[in-house]
Design an enzyme around this catalytic site. Sequence first.
Site, short mmCIF file in Angstrom:
data_model
loop_
_atom_site.label_atom_id
_atom_site.label_comp_id
_atom_site.label_asym_id
_atom_site.label_seq_id
_atom_site.Cartn_x
_atom_site.Cartn_y
_atom_site.Cartn_z
N GLU A 1 -6.40 90.34 25.90
CA GLU A 1 -6.93 88.98 25.88
C GLU A 1 -6.44 88.28 24.61
O GLU A 1 -6.32 88.89 23.56
CB GLU A 1 -8.46 89.04 25.88
CG GLU A 1 -9.15 87.68 25.85
CD GLU A 1 -10.66 87.77 25.79
OE1 GLU A 1 -11.32 86.83 26.25
OE2 GLU A 1 -11.18 88.79 25.28
N LYS B 1 -10.63 82.91 33.14
CA LYS B 1 -11.83 83.72 32.91
C LYS B 1 -13.07 83.01 33.43
O LYS B 1 -13.33 81.85 33.09
CB LYS B 1 -11.95 83.99 31.40
CG LYS B 1 -13.09 84.92 31.00
CD LYS B 1 -13.04 85.12 29.48
CE LYS B 1 -14.13 86.05 28.99
NZ LYS B 1 -14.06 86.21 27.51
N CYS C 1 -12.10 90.62 29.81
CA CYS C 1 -13.10 90.97 28.80
C CYS C 1 -14.53 90.90 29.31
O CYS C 1 -14.97 91.78 30.04
CB CYS C 1 -12.89 90.09 27.56
SG CYS C 1 -13.65 90.75 26.05
#
Length: 275
Positions: A41, A113, A154
């Site tokens: 990330e 995300k 994440c």
Amino acid sequence: MTRIAVFQMTAGIDPAANAAMLEYAIGQAVEGGAAMLFTPEMSGLLDRNRKRAASHIVAEADNPVLARARAAAARHGIWVALGSLAVAREDGAWANRSLLIGPDGSIAARYDKIHMFDVELASGETWKESSAYSPGEQVVSADTPLGKLGLAICYDVRFPALFGALGDRACDAIAVPAAFTVPTGKAHWHLMLRARAVEASAYVIAAAQVGSHEDGRQTFGHSLVVDPWGEVVLDMGGEEAGVAFAEIDPGRIAEVRAQLPSLANRRAIPRSSMT
């Protein structure tokens, strides 16, 4: 068997320096015989000072880190799962975007995300990703040398519904690039990644940031590859950056799904039954 490379990185506040590290990792991956490279990330810029970072957060088409990664991928003929970059969307908002680069340098898939990291930890760390970034809305998967690859980033790892959706797509592997904090990493990193691999009956490939960064943060590292049975086949530790390799075995996926056909057996839970 398909050989992959995983880049554990200590990204900083200078995109040009980060791009140089990515180019080096792509070269190392090719020298090691990998068909794909996975990066963490925020591979292009890791800077919690948003005022300082703002000048570097540009549209995808103008991002110099992405341009250099695409050129390197094409030069070497390798797939690159670029964990994520901070990019400016057309509406002016920022996105934390994962980009899958094909061996010709083209963009094969994009994933923004979905789950924003808005937390206050007992350690005193406070993070509010949603104050700068807008969440994505689409579940994304794409065909790769590993089979079907699902994309997550994440904090997404804490939300099983996303991985259930990727399981419904019969993903063979799921990328979970990360910049995990040290306290949450110690508590939950291995546990959750192993659980997500078991739930999806798929490999989970989690390239991570590691160590002390220029913006003052500390990240947990321990880039992992976990097989569909939940066994860790690669753990890069929490100390150093570098490139490591793992083998992805499609036979292992078939074996696990034959023994425990949880994807085939799963049933939707009617909302009316929830009390």
